[in-house]
Design a protein around this motif. Sequence first.
Motif, PDB file in Angstrom:
ATOM      1  N   MET A   1      19.573  -7.839  56.235  1.00  0.00           N
ATOM      2  CA  MET A   1      20.827  -7.594  56.900  1.00  0.00           C
ATOM      3  C   MET A   1      20.870  -8.273  58.268  1.00  0.00           C
ATOM      4  O   MET A   1      21.925  -8.520  58.793  1.00  0.00           O
ATOM      5  N   LEU A   2      19.705  -8.586  58.825  1.00  0.00           N
ATOM      6  CA  LEU A   2      19.664  -9.220  60.137  1.00  0.00           C
ATOM      7  C   LEU A   2      20.384 -10.570  60.132  1.00  0.00           C
ATOM      8  O   LEU A   2      21.067 -10.908  61.099  1.00  0.00           O
ATOM      9  N   ASP A   3      20.284 -11.315  59.042  1.00  0.00           N
ATOM     10  CA  ASP A   3      20.993 -12.599  58.945  1.00  0.00           C
ATOM     11  C   ASP A   3      22.503 -12.407  59.012  1.00  0.00           C
ATOM     12  O   ASP A   3      23.232 -13.306  59.399  1.00  0.00           O
ATOM     13  N   HIS A   4      22.961 -11.247  58.619  1.00  0.00           N
ATOM     14  CA  HIS A   4      24.392 -10.949  58.667  1.00  0.00           C
ATOM     15  C   HIS A   4      24.854 -10.751  60.113  1.00  0.00           C
ATOM     16  O   HIS A   4      25.966 -11.096  60.460  1.00  0.00           O
ATOM     17  N   ILE A   5      23.954 -10.216  60.947  1.00  0.00           N
ATOM     18  CA  ILE A   5      24.292  -9.940  62.339  1.00  0.00           C
ATOM     19  C   ILE A   5      23.995 -11.145  63.227  1.00  0.00           C
ATOM     20  O   ILE A   5      24.804 -11.528  64.065  1.00  0.00           O
ATOM     21  N   ILE A   6      22.807 -11.716  63.040  1.00  0.00           N
ATOM     22  CA  ILE A   6      22.374 -12.875  63.833  1.00  0.00           C
ATOM     23  C   ILE A   6      22.117 -14.023  62.861  1.00  0.00           C
ATOM     24  O   ILE A   6      21.046 -14.116  62.274  1.00  0.00           O
ATOM     25  N   PRO A   7      23.107 -14.875  62.663  1.00  0.00           N
ATOM     26  CA  PRO A   7      22.946 -15.959  61.688  1.00  0.00           C
ATOM     27  C   PRO A   7      21.775 -16.873  62.028  1.00  0.00           C
ATOM     28  O   PRO A   7      21.501 -17.150  63.189  1.00  0.00           O
ATOM     29  N   SER A   8      21.120 -17.322  61.006  1.00  0.00           N
ATOM     30  CA  SER A   8      19.983 -18.233  61.164  1.00  0.00           C
ATOM     31  C   SER A   8      20.475 -19.612  61.579  1.00  0.00           C
ATOM     32  O   SER A   8      21.604 -20.002  61.293  1.00  0.00           O
ATOM     33  N   SER A   9      19.609 -20.358  62.248  1.00  0.00           N
ATOM     34  CA  SER A   9      19.940 -21.742  62.593  1.00  0.00           C
ATOM     35  C   SER A   9      19.359 -22.711  61.566  1.00  0.00           C
ATOM     36  O   SER A   9      19.615 -23.906  61.624  1.00  0.00           O
ATOM     37  N   ASP A  10      18.590 -22.181  60.613  1.00  0.00           N
ATOM     38  CA  ASP A  10      17.994 -22.984  59.560  1.00  0.00           C
ATOM     39  C   ASP A  10      19.062 -23.389  58.548  1.00  0.00           C
ATOM     40  O   ASP A  10      19.787 -22.544  58.025  1.00  0.00           O
ATOM     41  N   ALA A  11      19.169 -24.665  58.269  1.00  0.00           N
ATOM     42  CA  ALA A  11      20.219 -25.180  57.381  1.00  0.00           C
ATOM     43  C   ALA A  11      20.145 -24.556  55.988  1.00  0.00           C
ATOM     44  O   ALA A  11      21.182 -24.227  55.391  1.00  0.00           O
ATOM     45  N   GLN A  12      18.944 -24.372  55.466  1.00  0.00           N
ATOM     46  CA  GLN A  12      18.794 -23.795  54.130  1.00  0.00           C
ATOM     47  C   GLN A  12      19.246 -22.331  54.116  1.00  0.00           C
ATOM     48  O   GLN A  12      19.927 -21.905  53.188  1.00  0.00           O
ATOM     49  N   ALA A  13      18.922 -21.581  55.157  1.00  0.00           N
ATOM     50  CA  ALA A  13      19.336 -20.179  55.237  1.00  0.00           C
ATOM     51  C   ALA A  13      20.850 -20.071  55.409  1.00  0.00           C
ATOM     52  O   ALA A  13      21.480 -19.179  54.839  1.00  0.00           O
ATOM     53  N   ILE A  14      21.430 -20.974  56.168  1.00  0.00           N
ATOM     54  CA  ILE A  14      22.889 -20.990  56.352  1.00  0.00           C
ATOM     55  C   ILE A  14      23.582 -21.246  55.025  1.00  0.00           C
ATOM     56  O   ILE A  14      24.557 -20.586  54.678  1.00  0.00           O
ATOM     57  N   GLN A  15      23.072 -22.199  54.262  1.00  0.00           N
ATOM     58  CA  GLN A  15      23.640 -22.519  52.947  1.00  0.00           C
ATOM     59  C   GLN A  15      23.512 -21.329  52.000  1.00  0.00           C
ATOM     60  O   GLN A  15      24.450 -20.987  51.289  1.00  0.00           O
ATOM     61  N   ALA A  16      22.357 -20.680  52.003  1.00  0.00           N
ATOM     62  CA  ALA A  16      22.143 -19.524  51.127  1.00  0.00           C
ATOM     63  C   ALA A  16      23.093 -18.394  51.488  1.00  0.00           C
ATOM     64  O   ALA A  16      23.652 -17.730  50.605  1.00  0.00           O
ATOM     65  N   SER A  17      23.306 -18.162  52.779  1.00  0.00           N
ATOM     66  CA  SER A  17      24.230 -17.128  53.227  1.00  0.00           C
ATOM     67  C   SER A  17      25.659 -17.445  52.807  1.00  0.00           C
ATOM     68  O   SER A  17      26.399 -16.571  52.350  1.00  0.00           O
TER      69      SER A  17
END
Length: 58
Positions: A1-17
């Motif tokens: 859930m942390l990625d929902h609050i503080i988005p990642s700067s990693d391109a792969q994580a951004i795409q997955a989200s």
Amino acid sequence: MLDHIIPSSDAQAIQASAELKATDSDLWNRIDAVVLQGMYATISQDILQLILAVDDTV
């Protein structure tokens, strides 16, 4: 859930989200509700009533 609050700067994580949001909107909306509940639980009742006022604007 942390990625929902503080988005990642990693391109792969951004795409997955972005893919998760597009393919599973129910999950995304549940996560939104959990985040809002946590925020609402930490503020005073007076402020909460102002925030939740029907037809109120910012």
